[in-house]
Design a protein around this motif. Structure first.
Motif, PDB file in Angstrom:
ATOM      1  N   UNK A 291       0.817  -1.286   0.128  1.00  0.00           N
ATOM      2  CA  UNK A 291      -0.023   0.040   0.071  1.00  0.00           C
ATOM      3  C   UNK A 291       0.670   1.228   0.160  1.00  0.00           C
ATOM      4  N   UNK A 292       0.383   2.480  -0.561  1.00  0.00           N
ATOM      5  CA  UNK A 292       0.921   3.782  -0.288  1.00  0.00           C
ATOM      6  C   UNK A 292       0.352   4.233   0.880  1.00  0.00           C
ATOM      7  N   UNK A 297      -5.471   4.657  -0.599  1.00  0.00           N
ATOM      8  CA  UNK A 297      -4.740   3.051  -0.438  1.00  0.00           C
ATOM      9  C   UNK A 297      -5.032   2.517   0.600  1.00  0.00           C
ATOM     10  N   UNK A 298      -4.918   2.935   1.842  1.00  0.00           N
ATOM     11  CA  UNK A 298      -4.940   2.404   2.980  1.00  0.00           C
ATOM     12  C   UNK A 298      -6.258   1.821   3.287  1.00  0.00           C
ATOM     13  N   UNK A 299      -7.433   2.437   2.866  1.00  0.00           N
ATOM     14  CA  UNK A 299      -8.719   1.942   2.894  1.00  0.00           C
ATOM     15  C   UNK A 299      -8.973   0.740   1.950  1.00  0.00           C
ATOM     16  N   UNK A 300      -8.338   0.996   0.793  1.00  0.00           N
ATOM     17  CA  UNK A 300      -8.244  -0.255  -0.064  1.00  0.00           C
ATOM     18  C   UNK A 300      -7.740  -1.474   0.578  1.00  0.00           C
ATOM     19  N   UNK A 301      -6.482  -1.194   1.065  1.00  0.00           N
ATOM     20  CA  UNK A 301      -5.753  -2.248   1.911  1.00  0.00           C
ATOM     21  C   UNK A 301      -6.645  -2.946   2.960  1.00  0.00           C
ATOM     22  N   UNK A 302      -7.361  -2.123   3.738  1.00  0.00           N
ATOM     23  CA  UNK A 302      -8.281  -2.785   4.909  1.00  0.00           C
ATOM     24  C   UNK A 302      -9.331  -3.475   3.981  1.00  0.00           C
ATOM     25  N   UNK A 303     -10.103  -2.895   3.102  1.00  0.00           N
ATOM     26  CA  UNK A 303     -10.940  -3.627   2.227  1.00  0.00           C
ATOM     27  C   UNK A 303     -10.339  -4.991   2.043  1.00  0.00           C
ATOM     28  N   UNK A 304      -9.267  -5.068   1.178  1.00  0.00           N
ATOM     29  CA  UNK A 304      -8.640  -6.373   0.824  1.00  0.00           C
ATOM     30  C   UNK A 304      -8.732  -7.276   1.888  1.00  0.00           C
ATOM     31  N   UNK A 305      -7.896  -6.911   3.107  1.00  0.00           N
ATOM     32  CA  UNK A 305      -7.900  -7.698   4.155  1.00  0.00           C
ATOM     33  C   UNK A 305      -9.087  -8.294   4.672  1.00  0.00           C
ATOM     34  N   UNK A 309     -10.562 -12.220   4.810  1.00  0.00           N
ATOM     35  CA  UNK A 309     -10.896 -12.861   5.892  1.00  0.00           C
ATOM     36  C   UNK A 309     -12.598 -13.487   5.492  1.00  0.00           C
ATOM     37  N   UNK A 310     -13.345 -12.671   5.034  1.00  0.00           N
ATOM     38  CA  UNK A 310     -14.542 -13.196   4.507  1.00  0.00           C
ATOM     39  C   UNK A 310     -14.541 -14.297   3.871  1.00  0.00           C
ATOM     40  N   UNK A 311     -13.925 -14.541   2.957  1.00  0.00           N
ATOM     41  CA  UNK A 311     -13.696 -15.527   2.089  1.00  0.00           C
ATOM     42  C   UNK A 311     -12.932 -16.477   2.436  1.00  0.00           C
ATOM     43  N   UNK A 312     -12.354 -16.600   3.523  1.00  0.00           N
ATOM     44  CA  UNK A 312     -11.481 -17.612   4.342  1.00  0.00           C
ATOM     45  C   UNK A 312     -10.343 -17.769   3.337  1.00  0.00           C
ATOM     46  N   UNK A 313      -9.690 -16.657   2.906  1.00  0.00           N
ATOM     47  CA  UNK A 313      -8.528 -16.675   2.188  1.00  0.00           C
ATOM     48  C   UNK A 313      -7.327 -16.449   3.024  1.00  0.00           C
ATOM     49  N   UNK A 314      -7.182 -15.747   4.152  1.00  0.00           N
ATOM     50  CA  UNK A 314      -6.251 -15.334   4.925  1.00  0.00           C
ATOM     51  C   UNK A 314      -6.624 -14.385   6.190  1.00  0.00           C
ATOM     52  N   UNK A 315      -5.976 -14.914   7.395  1.00  0.00           N
ATOM     53  CA  UNK A 315      -6.498 -14.150   8.298  1.00  0.00           C
ATOM     54  C   UNK A 315      -5.226 -12.709   8.261  1.00  0.00           C
ATOM     55  N   UNK A 316      -5.857 -11.721   8.921  1.00  0.00           N
ATOM     56  CA  UNK A 316      -5.425 -10.246   8.876  1.00  0.00           C
ATOM     57  C   UNK A 316      -3.918 -10.460   9.732  1.00  0.00           C
ATOM     58  N   UNK A 317      -4.020 -11.018  10.612  1.00  0.00           N
ATOM     59  CA  UNK A 317      -2.815 -11.098  11.267  1.00  0.00           C
ATOM     60  C   UNK A 317      -1.671 -12.192  10.787  1.00  0.00           C
ATOM     61  N   UNK A 340      -4.980  -0.067  11.295  1.00  0.00           N
ATOM     62  CA  UNK A 340      -6.206   0.096  10.519  1.00  0.00           C
ATOM     63  C   UNK A 340      -6.410  -1.173   9.634  1.00  0.00           C
ATOM     64  N   UNK A 341      -5.468  -1.858   9.479  1.00  0.00           N
ATOM     65  CA  UNK A 341      -5.660  -3.172   8.754  1.00  0.00           C
ATOM     66  C   UNK A 341      -5.491  -4.508   9.510  1.00  0.00           C
ATOM     67  N   UNK A 342      -4.830  -4.280  10.483  1.00  0.00           N
ATOM     68  CA  UNK A 342      -4.823  -5.614  11.460  1.00  0.00           C
ATOM     69  C   UNK A 342      -3.713  -6.241  10.836  1.00  0.00           C
ATOM     70  N   UNK A 343      -3.023  -6.023  10.090  1.00  0.00           N
ATOM     71  CA  UNK A 343      -1.839  -6.936   9.892  1.00  0.00           C
ATOM     72  C   UNK A 343      -0.709  -6.744  10.581  1.00  0.00           C
ATOM     73  N   UNK A 344       0.393  -7.603  10.143  1.00  0.00           N
ATOM     74  CA  UNK A 344       1.893  -7.157  10.657  1.00  0.00           C
ATOM     75  C   UNK A 344       2.205  -6.265   9.773  1.00  0.00           C
ATOM     76  N   UNK A 345       3.395  -5.264  10.155  1.00  0.00           N
ATOM     77  CA  UNK A 345       3.936  -4.529   9.206  1.00  0.00           C
ATOM     78  C   UNK A 345       5.131  -4.740   9.118  1.00  0.00           C
ATOM     79  N   UNK A 346       5.491  -4.531   7.774  1.00  0.00           N
ATOM     80  CA  UNK A 346       7.083  -5.004   7.305  1.00  0.00           C
ATOM     81  C   UNK A 346       7.947  -3.804   8.249  1.00  0.00           C
TER      82      UNK A 346
END
Length: 419
Positions: A291-292, A297-305, A309-317, A340-346
């Motif tokens: 993301x930038x 972009x950050x809102x889009x990243x949150x939507x993607x995550x 999760x909804x589609x059981x592809x991958x957990x945010x964490x 915002x995204x709930x992911x780990x951050x690089x």
């Protein structure tokens, strides 16, 4: 020594029936049933990271397990945890399914409705096979506890234009420069640009592998382009509409075949989620989301995550966010992206320095980016952080593996969800 058994049964009634029978087996130590393929693979990965001896001798897979179809799950467990005996519980015990189960790596079938004698016999046979296999491994057991295959990293974009392909290419180049065998896959099937970034013209693509049931080394070699940098490239089709030919099952088979022959597999998933790149994200050891540092972009990243999760592809964490085009002047900093995204951050950010890239991008020679480039330095540091330039890192807790099959396609995970 008791036989440790891990059942994977999604239906609560079936899980109770299996647990009841397992509790009656002599010298058996059954674990509580896991309800889906995700928890099964996560549990095995966690145990394998401890030691080979921590793995159960037998895994029971119920035919109605989800979201991954049972045979696909059997195949993945047998591939990644070869010291575990897998037994399939199914109502269909005909020769066709028996052959398919054996091909997938199962050590036997147990018919539904369950019977004590048959279950006991199959579990005992699988346990004996597992014990013999582990004795045969001897001193090399630790290295094979988590099965064969290289590291898979997927790179997805929160939205178009955030630098997904540049990131994927340079992660692959960094791993290759470290002496590792690397495959770079373009699963941005409608608009992939890896060929343009690396000045490649090649008639073969991932679509040519979609309909092939058995990806032999020769077939794979014919579809892969070996770049001057040493990267093995599997490109997106030149005709974007052919991307529809690459199903989730085909994508999983392609990534598995490449993983078996390369130490590192980097997959460019683009910014559009379809069944093929969803399968890759599920399989990945590391799922990177680029993301930038801007609101859109950050809102889009949150939507993607959230969609993952909804589609059981991958957990945010279990996902990692990378902030590209970062500067100290931007209001959105990496900790906020993480919140915002709930992911780990690089641990590294990529600076906003497009002028360094412009000449090589326009020339289609991204691999010739100057070593003094701050963008290149950041991305190659990221490659080291992800373990791509050194010995493979231990599996991270909660990582998602091999979870895409026919029933796991985007069209079937949620009722009414379109592609």
């Amino acid at each position: 020594m008791p036989t440790r058994i891990l059942p994977a049964v999604g239906d609560p009634d079936a899980a109770r029936a299996v647990a009841t029978l397992l509790g009656q087996l002599p010298d058996a130590e059954p674990a509580p049933p896991v309800p889906d393929s995700t928890q099964l693979v996560d549990t095995l990965a966690r145990l394998a990271a401890e030691s080979l001896d921590a793995l159960p001798e037998v895994v029971l897979v119920h035919e109605r397990i989800g979201p991954v179809p049972a045979l696909d799950l059997v195949r993945e467990v047998a591939l990644r945890f070869p010291a575990v005996g897998v037994v399939l519980i199914t109502a269909d015990t005909g020769p066709g399914l028996l052959s398919a189960a054996m091909d997938a790596g199962a050590r036997g079938l147990v018919a539904l409705p369950l019977g004590y004698e048959e279950l006991a016999g199959r579990v005992q046979a699988a346990a004996q096979w597992s014990a013999g296999f582990r004795r045969h491994l001897g001193g090399g057991a630790a290295e094979l506890a988590a099965g064969p295959g290289g590291t898979v990293v997927t790179v997805s974009g929160a939205k178009g234009g955030v630098g997904t392909t540049v990131t994927a290419v340079h992660l692959a180049l960094a791993a290759r420069a470290a002496g590792r065998t690397v495959a770079l896959v373009d699963l941005d099937l409608q608009s992939g640009d890896i060929a343009s970034y690396l000045d490649v013209q090649f008639r073969r693509s991932a679509a040519d592998l979609a309909a092939i049931a058995d990806l032999s080394p020769r077939v794979l070699q014919d579809a892969v382009y070996v770049h001057e940098t040493g990267l093995s490239l599997l490109l997106a089709p030149a005709e974007g509409e052919r991307g529809e030919e690459v199903t989730d099952r085909a994508a999983r088979q392609i990534v598995s075949a490449l993983r078996a022959r390369h130490e590192v597999v980097v997959v460019d998933c683009g910014s559009r989620l379809d069944s093929a790149n969803a399968a890759a994200v599920e399989m990945a050891d590391t799922a990177l989301l680029v993301t930038t540092p801007d609101v859109i972009a950050v809102r889009a990243a949150k939507r993607t995550v959230r969609m993952w999760e909804r589609l059981q592809v991958r957990k945010a964490e279990a996902s990692t966010a990378l902030v590209n085009r970062h500067s100290r002047a931007t209001e959105i900093q990496p900790p906020l992206v993480q919140k915002i995204t709930g992911t780990r951050i690089a641990g590294v950010t990529v600076p906003a320095a497009y002028k360094e890239l412009q000449a090589v991008v326009d020339a289609g020679r991204l691999h010739e980016l100057d070593a003094r480039s701050t963008v290149k330095q950041a991305l190659w540091t990221l490659a080291a952080e992800l373990g791509l330039t050194g010995p493979p890192a231990a599996p991270a807790p909660g990582k998602q593996l091999a979870r895409a099959g026919d029933r796991g396609s985007l069209g079937l995970r949620r009722r009414g969800a379109g592609r």
